[in-house]
Motif scaffolding. Structure first.
Motif, PDB file in Angstrom:
ATOM      1  N   ASP A   1     -16.938   3.443   7.066  1.00  0.00           N
ATOM      2  CA  ASP A   1     -16.502   2.091   7.418  1.00  0.00           C
ATOM      3  C   ASP A   1     -17.692   1.143   7.409  1.00  0.00           C
ATOM      4  O   ASP A   1     -18.709   1.388   8.071  1.00  0.00           O
ATOM      5  CB  ASP A   1     -15.862   2.113   8.807  1.00  0.00           C
TER       6      ASP A   1
ATOM      7  N   LEU B   1      -8.851  10.164   4.724  1.00  0.00           N
ATOM      8  CA  LEU B   1      -9.539   9.441   5.784  1.00  0.00           C
ATOM      9  C   LEU B   1      -9.647  10.328   7.014  1.00  0.00           C
ATOM     10  O   LEU B   1      -8.650  10.854   7.516  1.00  0.00           O
ATOM     11  CB  LEU B   1      -8.767   8.162   6.137  1.00  0.00           C
TER      12      LEU B   1
ATOM     13  N   THR C   1      -1.646   3.369  -2.250  1.00  0.00           N
ATOM     14  CA  THR C   1      -2.364   4.484  -1.624  1.00  0.00           C
ATOM     15  C   THR C   1      -1.421   5.597  -1.194  1.00  0.00           C
ATOM     16  O   THR C   1      -1.803   6.472  -0.431  1.00  0.00           O
ATOM     17  CB  THR C   1      -3.168   3.986  -0.404  1.00  0.00           C
TER      18      THR C   1
ATOM     19  N   THR D   1      -4.563   4.493   7.621  1.00  0.00           N
ATOM     20  CA  THR D   1      -4.359   3.352   6.737  1.00  0.00           C
ATOM     21  C   THR D   1      -5.696   2.786   6.277  1.00  0.00           C
ATOM     22  O   THR D   1      -6.679   2.788   7.024  1.00  0.00           O
ATOM     23  CB  THR D   1      -3.546   2.248   7.441  1.00  0.00           C
ATOM     24  N   LEU D   2      -5.730   2.319   5.036  1.00  0.00           N
ATOM     25  CA  LEU D   2      -6.933   1.712   4.472  1.00  0.00           C
ATOM     26  C   LEU D   2      -6.843   0.197   4.456  1.00  0.00           C
ATOM     27  O   LEU D   2      -7.862  -0.482   4.292  1.00  0.00           O
ATOM     28  CB  LEU D   2      -7.151   2.218   3.031  1.00  0.00           C
TER      29      LEU D   2
ATOM     30  N   LYS E   1      -9.583  -2.785   5.415  1.00  0.00           N
ATOM     31  CA  LYS E   1     -10.870  -2.160   5.708  1.00  0.00           C
ATOM     32  C   LYS E   1     -11.765  -2.141   4.470  1.00  0.00           C
ATOM     33  O   LYS E   1     -11.296  -2.161   3.333  1.00  0.00           O
ATOM     34  CB  LYS E   1     -10.675  -0.730   6.208  1.00  0.00           C
TER      35      LYS E   1
ATOM     36  N   LEU F   1     -14.229   8.004   4.699  1.00  0.00           N
ATOM     37  CA  LEU F   1     -13.272   8.046   3.601  1.00  0.00           C
ATOM     38  C   LEU F   1     -13.872   8.881   2.471  1.00  0.00           C
ATOM     39  O   LEU F   1     -15.020   8.668   2.073  1.00  0.00           O
ATOM     40  CB  LEU F   1     -12.982   6.628   3.098  1.00  0.00           C
TER      41      LEU F   1
ATOM     42  N   TRP G   1      -7.644  10.545  -2.041  1.00  0.00           N
ATOM     43  CA  TRP G   1      -8.414  10.009  -0.933  1.00  0.00           C
ATOM     44  C   TRP G   1      -7.971  10.666   0.365  1.00  0.00           C
ATOM     45  O   TRP G   1      -6.834  11.109   0.514  1.00  0.00           O
ATOM     46  CB  TRP G   1      -8.255   8.484  -0.841  1.00  0.00           C
TER      47      TRP G   1
ATOM     48  N   GLU H   1       0.849   6.044   3.833  1.00  0.00           N
ATOM     49  CA  GLU H   1      -0.492   6.603   3.804  1.00  0.00           C
ATOM     50  C   GLU H   1      -0.657   7.774   4.767  1.00  0.00           C
ATOM     51  O   GLU H   1      -1.754   8.292   4.920  1.00  0.00           O
ATOM     52  CB  GLU H   1      -1.518   5.511   4.150  1.00  0.00           C
TER      53      GLU H   1
ATOM     54  N   TYR I   1     -15.244  -0.019   2.878  1.00  0.00           N
ATOM     55  CA  TYR I   1     -16.047   1.189   3.015  1.00  0.00           C
ATOM     56  C   TYR I   1     -17.235   1.141   2.059  1.00  0.00           C
ATOM     57  O   TYR I   1     -17.131   0.652   0.930  1.00  0.00           O
ATOM     58  CB  TYR I   1     -15.207   2.429   2.717  1.00  0.00           C
TER      59      TYR I   1
ATOM     60  N   PHE J   1     -10.151  -2.761   0.771  1.00  0.00           N
ATOM     61  CA  PHE J   1      -8.696  -2.717   0.682  1.00  0.00           C
ATOM     62  C   PHE J   1      -8.136  -3.938   1.419  1.00  0.00           C
ATOM     63  O   PHE J   1      -8.220  -4.020   2.642  1.00  0.00           O
ATOM     64  CB  PHE J   1      -8.162  -1.421   1.286  1.00  0.00           C
TER      65      PHE J   1
ATOM     66  N   CYS K   1       0.809  -1.212   0.000  1.00  0.00           N
ATOM     67  CA  CYS K   1       0.000   0.000   0.000  1.00  0.00           C
ATOM     68  C   CYS K   1       0.843   1.264   0.000  1.00  0.00           C
ATOM     69  O   CYS K   1       0.406   2.302  -0.442  1.00  0.00           O
ATOM     70  CB  CYS K   1      -0.933   0.003   1.216  1.00  0.00           C
TER      71      CYS K   1
END
Length: 257
Positions: A138, A120, A79, A28-29, A32, A125, A118, A22, A34, A58, A19
């Protein structure tokens, strides 16, 4: 049905991608999922219908799995630098989508390939590109996991290695777990049997079915379901989706509403 690259036929083999950093985007994604709560679009573009629900998942191994209500696309993703950057053209399932679903698939694929930004903020998000802004929350907040016991799980797909196929008549087949028992309907016959659960594993004993003669399509559906529920399988519930899998095969289900 196999996963096909959007640019042409054939299976796109996905590599794994980290990733990346971030921190600039607020967290961090990885790991997770969404779900969209609003989609706004400025300029000449036509916004999706108000009830469109975008899902962005993700994975821990660096992939983005996404859908807008019909086909699922996926690709390795970075990301870093506050942008979602797909490492390869996304692969996509090839189910027919009623009610303009194909157009939504293309809309989402094009947006994600445009390297959207993006950010968060807690559980929210925000993904934005070319005048389109998607606010997502989420998944666990807006769509808790269904219980494995007592839920009517309707068959949605058959997994063969890294592809998911949709059997004709799958929406008629279902199973329900209650403790050490599984009951259900194959689309043609009733079924029942015993199961043992340990952690995230389910071990199926021999399943018994009634003996009604089945039409060709119903018989194929019954075979796929009964043959798929054998031995020890790993189960995973993601909101209203259940996956039962072995190393190279499995079944997917949706909680009946």
């Amino acid at each position: 049905m196999r996963m096909t690259a959007l640019a042409g036929a054939g299976l796109l083999l996905l590599g794994l991608a980290a990733c990346g950093s971030e921190s600039t985007a607020g967290g961090t994604l990885k790991g997770k999922t969404y779900l969209s709560t609003s989609i706004t679009q400025e300029g000449d573009g036509t916004p999706p219908a108000a009830d469109t629900r975008v899902r962005l998942q993700f994975t821990e191994d660096g992939r983005l799995i996404a859908d807008a209500g019909c086909n699922t696309l996926q690709a390795p993703v970075s990301t870093s630098d506050g942008k979602l950057t797909l490492k390869d053209p996304p692969s996509m399932t090839a189910m027919g989508c009623p009610g303009g679903g194909d157009a939504l698939d293309s809309w989402l694929s094009n947006l994600l390939q445009s390297k959207p930004t993006w950010k968060l903020d807690g559980n929210t998000l925000t993904v934005a590109a070319a005048g389109t802004t998607i606010a997502l929350t989420d998944r666990k907040i807006v769509e808790p996991d269904a219980a494995i016991d007592g839920t009517k799980w309707t068959l949605s797909g058959v997994i063969d290695y890294d592809t998911v196929g949709h059997q004709q008549g799958a929406e008629k087949a279902w199973i329900t777990f209650n403790g050490d028992r599984v009951t259900g309907f194959t689309g043609c016959n009733e079924l029942n049997g015993k199961v043992a659960r340990s952690g995230n594993n389910i071990t199926f004993g021999e399943l018994a079915t009634t003996r009604r003669a089945c039409a060709e399509a119903e018989g194929a559906m019954e075979k796929a379901l009964v043959n798929g529920l054998k031995g020890q399988m790993t189960y995973k519930i993601d909101a209203g989706n259940l996956t039962l899998s072995t190393a190279n095969a499995g079944l997917t289900f949706i909680a009946a509403r």
